[in-house]
Design an enzyme around this catalytic site. Structure first.
Site, PDB file in Angstrom:
ATOM      1  CD  GLU A 181      -2.835   1.168   2.415  1.00 50.29           C
ATOM      2  OE1 GLU A 181      -4.027   1.475   2.279  1.00 50.29           O
ATOM      3  OE2 GLU A 181      -2.326   0.898   3.516  1.00 50.29           O
ATOM      4  N   GLY A 320       3.469   1.672  10.619  1.00 49.63           N
ATOM      5  CA  GLY A 320       3.206   1.046  11.903  1.00 49.63           C
ATOM      6  C   GLY A 320       2.686  -0.361  11.724  1.00 49.63           C
ATOM      7  CG  MET A 322      -0.171  -3.241   4.759  1.00 49.06           C
ATOM      8  SD  MET A 322      -1.216  -1.824   4.356  1.00 49.06           S
ATOM      9  CE  MET A 322      -2.429  -2.618   3.320  1.00 49.06           C
ATOM     10  CD  GLU A 323      -5.021  -1.664   5.600  1.00 45.92           C
ATOM     11  OE1 GLU A 323      -5.512  -0.868   4.782  1.00 45.92           O
ATOM     12  OE2 GLU A 323      -4.080  -1.354   6.360  1.00 45.92           O
ATOM     13  CG  HIS A 356      -5.971   1.323  12.551  1.00 42.76           C
ATOM     14  ND1 HIS A 356      -6.490   2.596  12.489  1.00 42.76           N
ATOM     15  CD2 HIS A 356      -5.502   1.054  11.306  1.00 42.76           C
ATOM     16  CE1 HIS A 356      -6.346   3.068  11.263  1.00 42.76           C
ATOM     17  NE2 HIS A 356      -5.738   2.151  10.528  1.00 42.76           N
ATOM     18  CD  GLU A 357      -3.184  -1.877  10.654  1.00 42.05           C
ATOM     19  OE1 GLU A 357      -3.578  -2.176   9.509  1.00 42.05           O
ATOM     20  OE2 GLU A 357      -2.781  -0.741  10.962  1.00 42.05           O
ATOM     21  CG  HIS A 360      -7.921  -1.351   7.725  1.00 44.43           C
ATOM     22  ND1 HIS A 360      -8.573  -0.359   7.031  1.00 44.43           N
ATOM     23  CD2 HIS A 360      -6.854  -0.746   8.327  1.00 44.43           C
ATOM     24  CE1 HIS A 360      -7.933   0.788   7.186  1.00 44.43           C
ATOM     25  NE2 HIS A 360      -6.885   0.584   7.972  1.00 44.43           N
ATOM     26  NE  ARG A 851       2.420   7.549   4.771  1.00 43.44           N
ATOM     27  CZ  ARG A 851       2.266   6.343   4.248  1.00 43.44           C
ATOM     28  NH1 ARG A 851       2.460   6.157   2.952  1.00 43.44           N
ATOM     29  NH2 ARG A 851       1.909   5.315   5.000  1.00 43.44           N
TER      30      ARG A 851
END
Length: 921
Positions: A181, A320, A322-323, A356-357, A360, A851
């Site tokens: 991603e 941090g 990734m899903e 959080h993950e 997703h 980024r």
């Protein structure tokens, strides 16, 4: 014929008319509520603008992938890989070529349904274009593309790449892993690398025949066969339909712990993988993961869609976490935890990141945004729902209140002209990478929280369920979700209008309160950190006005009636309940807006500070400072409010206080104010009661929130040279360095950083050796914070050069080290000069698409407050005009420095005068 001649002789006029028509169409589209009609107009415009940048970066859409049969042959010894992919595609309309994405890959062979094909690569747009050898067209129907390719996994941290760790014997162990991603799948295999190009996968991975090695992908293993004497080919079950960025491939010698979770009556295996020496640190993540995902299954009323769930701690990981669907990957600091090594902050981070993950799995994976414009549908939802999931796993932590700290970060970011709308058109990989920021994550989450509070929790939950069911395994846009809310709300509220004022325009309002008796009149305008900044209201269809759900609380209770301040209203009036002694708007800071009161009302709220909830107390502190910083409130108001901190012991108010008081201290320090010492004395006075309330000795009596509060309070106390705090930190550090007896994890960072400030080179070298031998990622960061805290500039300069060594500082931690040094007053100027001198090195190593490189400049220049420094930044940007994924970050850096200069001109004298009055040295 005459019309054609006229057009060719009036090209400029034609272009102008076309621009006017395009702008008019955009305005019409914004007002159209019928999505089908809007899409038809979008398609019409796209057909008429085939030469625009959008069509250069976007795939034509005439070909859709159905199934990838993918073979990867990674060589862990050489760091190279080969692969082949058979892509079943559906040709939707006649075309002379098929375009898909490929970047940094060598294309070795291309076949079309077993026949030779021709191909060309466009590196600028990362496109692989395939044609038939006889140049005939592809006609509607099914085709197969067979592509052989190869690539390099070394010296990178996206796409398919190598990572490594040292085992207990000090031997380096290599692995292959992936991170795709947002636009990095194309660096691993040729693919249709856009989120709405969903397809299924049949994956085959080569792994060493060594039994300690495993291969993992999104779905379970279906078969393992010998490939040659040294390797085996691991095949996996066919996946469900998903976007390219969710696919994942790992070859490693990791071990795992295992549990299972109840998935609507069916038990699903949940495994947590890590390097063997870290295996004991995976237990907590498994426990949290089980609780969280069972909560989600119940909350969404939709079973987890896959047959297994793996979570993996990767030694080198750029984000941090990734899903990747069914195979979620994490940085080690976000997944590994033990109470003997890791702090309370580490534990909470593991909990919230896992939550959080796993959110997703539904938001982002099951239903995916149609294009990156609507990234917030993935990240905003996961950033909000994570607090519900984490709170279900750890109900005593007050996490739903702690959300406010994310809200504050979003409000700060979004108060600047350099912000951007939640829904924003992005085209290039750099632009896509750049919007993975606080707006997509934390502002997105914040407006969902406000929406839920407005329509009520049960309605919000049902709308979420309906949305997920309707678009399962498909793609969606923002309006699709809002439609589902609208259906349930009915005519009492225009949901789209309310939400669009917060999604299609950047920023947010400040409501200004005036009072006449018991009647309060509220007006609104855009809030900007720099109240003198100018902007064009016509840039937004809503002219930078918002539809605001207004809430309030009094000593008699909170508001029960729905009050909407519509964006097209000049003002609204609200009557204070009869007999109420005080009235505070935006109860618990649920709304995404600010409120400013007359001085008398602020004084009244401050007087009743102790009567408010912890959320409202936190809100008042953050709000008063932020409004004063924007020169919309006398700075004496928030400073007077800080006096209430002498009776405050809760985590969240002190978290805000630490940020705001440190900011004032920085302004005083860097401007050479003669009141710096007096201000420190004042802060010591107000922090001492809370400091004395806690002990440096660990005690089981401390709750989770107590532990977090203790950390914030001790940090602040040491920052302002609280004698007892500095003495304790130094004493603990000296004793630890001599005996190596473990320090309580919560206090390690503060002890390492304060213990090292006055250290000599011998002590620094000793800590560096401890750092080199430490294998735990979280502990290494704490030790590095100590190494970067020394006041010796020569040593800091040496550390900046040492940080280039990836065996010493992993690439994932490089920018953290640079920022740690820049926070140190002895390293601020040093880092700025070093970054400018080493910019070409940084660009070559990380690329402008990174980024984190983009955000480096605003991070390291955030305390600058002189015209000289501002000029230096401007000249640096002129010298290096290509910003890549850092365009907005550069604007933010300039805006921040200008704001600092303005702050000093507007507030310094007021603050100094207040300090003289309220602090006695």
């Amino acid at each position: 014929m005459n019309l054609i001649v006229w057009i060719f002789t009036h090209k400029l006029l034609v272009v102008l008319i076309a621009v006017i028509i395009s702008l008019a169409l955009s305005t019409i589209i914004l007002a159209i509520e019928n999505r089908k009609l809007r899409n038809e107009i979008d398609e019409l415009i796209a057909k008429e603008t085939n030469l625009t940048e959008m069509n250069k970066y976007r795939l034509p859409g005439m070909v859709k992938p159905i199934l990838y049969e993918l073979y990867f042959y990674p060589n862990l010894s050489t760091g190279l890989f080969k692969g082949k992919v058979d892509i079943s595609v559906d040709i939707l309309s006649t075309t002379d070529s098929i375009s898909l994405h490929s970047h940094t890959l060598n294309i070795d062979n291309v076949h079309i349904s077993s026949e030779n094909g021709t191909y060309s690569l466009d590196q600028s747009y990362q496109l692989l274009t395939i044609r038939k050898t006889d140049q005939s067209n592809f006609t509607p129907g099914k085709e197969n593309l067979q592509i052989e390719f190869s690539g390099d996994m070394k010296n990178r941290i996206v796409g398919l790449y190598t990572s490594s760790y040292k085992d207990a014997n000090g031997e380096s162990r290599r692995m292959a892993t992936s991170k795709f991603e947002p636009t990095y799948a194309r660096q691993a295999f040729p693919c249709f690398d856009e989120p709405n190009m969903k397809a299924k996968y049949k994956v085959h991975l080569l792994k060493p025949k060594d039994n300690s090695y495993i291969a993992l992908s999104n779905f379970p293993v279906s078969n393992i066969t010998d490939y040659d004497k040294e390797n085996q080919l691991v095949s996996f079950e066919e996946t469900v339909s998903m976007s390219t960025y969710l696919s994942c491939f790992i070859v490693s010698d990791f071990a795992h712990t295992e549990t299972s979770f109840n998935n609507d009556g069916k038990m699903i295996p949940l495994k947590v993988y890590a390097s063997p020496d870290n295996l004991q640190k995976t237990q907590y993540a498994g426990e949290v993961g089980k609780k969280v995902i069972e909560y989600y299954v119940n909350y969404f009323q939709i079973p987890y869609p896959l047959p297994k769930l793996d979570m993996v701690a990767i030694p080198d990981f750029v984000s941090g976490a990734m899903e990747h669907w069914g195979l979620v990957t994490y940085r080690e600091t976000a997944l590994l935890y033990t109470n003997t090594t890791h702090s309370t902050i580490n534990k909470q981070r593991v909990t919230t990141v896992v939550a959080h993950e796993l959110a997703h799995s539904w938001f982002g994976n099951l239903v995916t945004m149609n294009w990156w414009n609507d990234l917030w549908l993935n990240e905003g939802f996961a950033s909000y729902i994570q607090y519900k999931g984490a709170s279900a796993a750890e109900p005593t932590w007050g996490l739903l209140d702690q959300f406010m700290l994310d809200l504050h970060a979003a409000l700060n970011f979004d108060s600047r002209l350099s912000s951007h709308p939640i829904v924003q058109t992005v085209l290039t990989p750099d632009q896509i990478s750049e919007i993975f920021d606080l707006i997509s994550y934390k502002k997105g989450a914040s407006i969902l929280r406000m929406l839920e509070n407005t329509v009520k929790e049960t309605t919000f939950q049902q709308a979420v369920k309906n949305y997920l069911n309707l678009y399962a395994y498909k793609n969606a846009i923002t309006e699709d979700f809002l439609d589902e809310v609208q259906k349930l709300v009915g005519t009492v509220l225009n949901v789209k209008e309310l939400m669009e004022t917060f999604t299609v325009q950047m920023g947010y309002p400040i409501l200004t309160v005036t009072r006449s008796g018991d009647e309060y009149t509220l007006t609104q305008k855009r809030f900007l950190a720099d109240s003198t900044a100018s902007f064009n209201k016509s840039d937004s269809a809503y002219r930078y006005r918002w539809s605001v759900p207004v809430t309030y609380i009094t000593d008699l209770g909170k508001s029960s009636s729905f009050v909407l301040f519509n964006y097209n209203a000049d003002s609204i009036k609200i009557t204070r309940p009869t007999g109420a002694k005080w009235m505070k708007f935006n109860h618990d800071q649920i709304g995404y807006y600010r409120v400013n009161y007359p001085k008398a009302e602020w004084d009244d709220l401050i007087a009743h500070y102790g009567n408010f909830s912890v959320a409202d107390r936190t809100h008042l502190l953050e709000e008063a400072f932020s409004i004063a910083e924007a020169d919309l409130l006398d700075f004496e108001v928030p400073l007077e409010l800080t006096k209430k901190l002498s009776a405050e012991f809760d985590y969240m108010p002190w978290s805000v206080a630490y940020i705001k008081l440190r900011s004032i201290l920085n302004h005083l320090k860097w401007s050479g104010s003669d009141q710096e010492a007096a201000f420190k004395k004042y802060v010591i006075d107000i922090v001492s009661p809370a400091y004395n309330n806690f002990s440096w000795n660990e005690t089981v009596d401390y709750s989770h929130l107590d532990r977090l509060a203790r950390i914030e309070i001790f940090y602040l106390a040491c920052l302002v040279d609280h004698e007892a705090c500095l003495s304790e930190a130094q004493s603990y550090f000296n004793r630890w360095l001599k005996t190596r007896q473990p320090i309580t994890p919560d206090l390690r960072r503060i002890i390492y950083s304060n213990g090292m400030k006055k250290a000599n080179k011998t002590t620094w070298d000793a800590l560096l050796e401890i750092y080199k031998n430490e294998t735990d990622a979280s502990e290494r960061l704490k030790l590095m914070k100590g190494l970067t805290s020394i006041e010796n500039e020569d040593i800091l300069k040496k550390l900046l050069e040492l940080a280039k060594d990836e065996t010493l500082v992993r690439s994932q931690d490089f920018f953290s080290v640079v920022q740690f040094i820049s926070i140190n007053p002895s390293g601020t100027d040093l880092v700025w000069n070093w970054v400018r001198s080493n910019w070409d090195y940084l660009v070559h190593r990380f690329t402008l698409n990174d980024r984190y490189l983009g955000t480096l400049i605003p991070e390291i220049t955030s305390t600058f407050a002189t015209q000289e420094r501002l000029t230096e930044i401007e000249e640096f940007f002129k010298e290096h005009p290509n910003a890549g994924a850092g365009v907005a970050s550069r604007a933010r850096a300039l805006e921040k420095v200008k704001h600092n200069i303005l702050w000093l001109s507007k507030n310094k004298k007021t603050v100094e005068k207040w300090i003289r009055k309220n602090s006695v040295l």
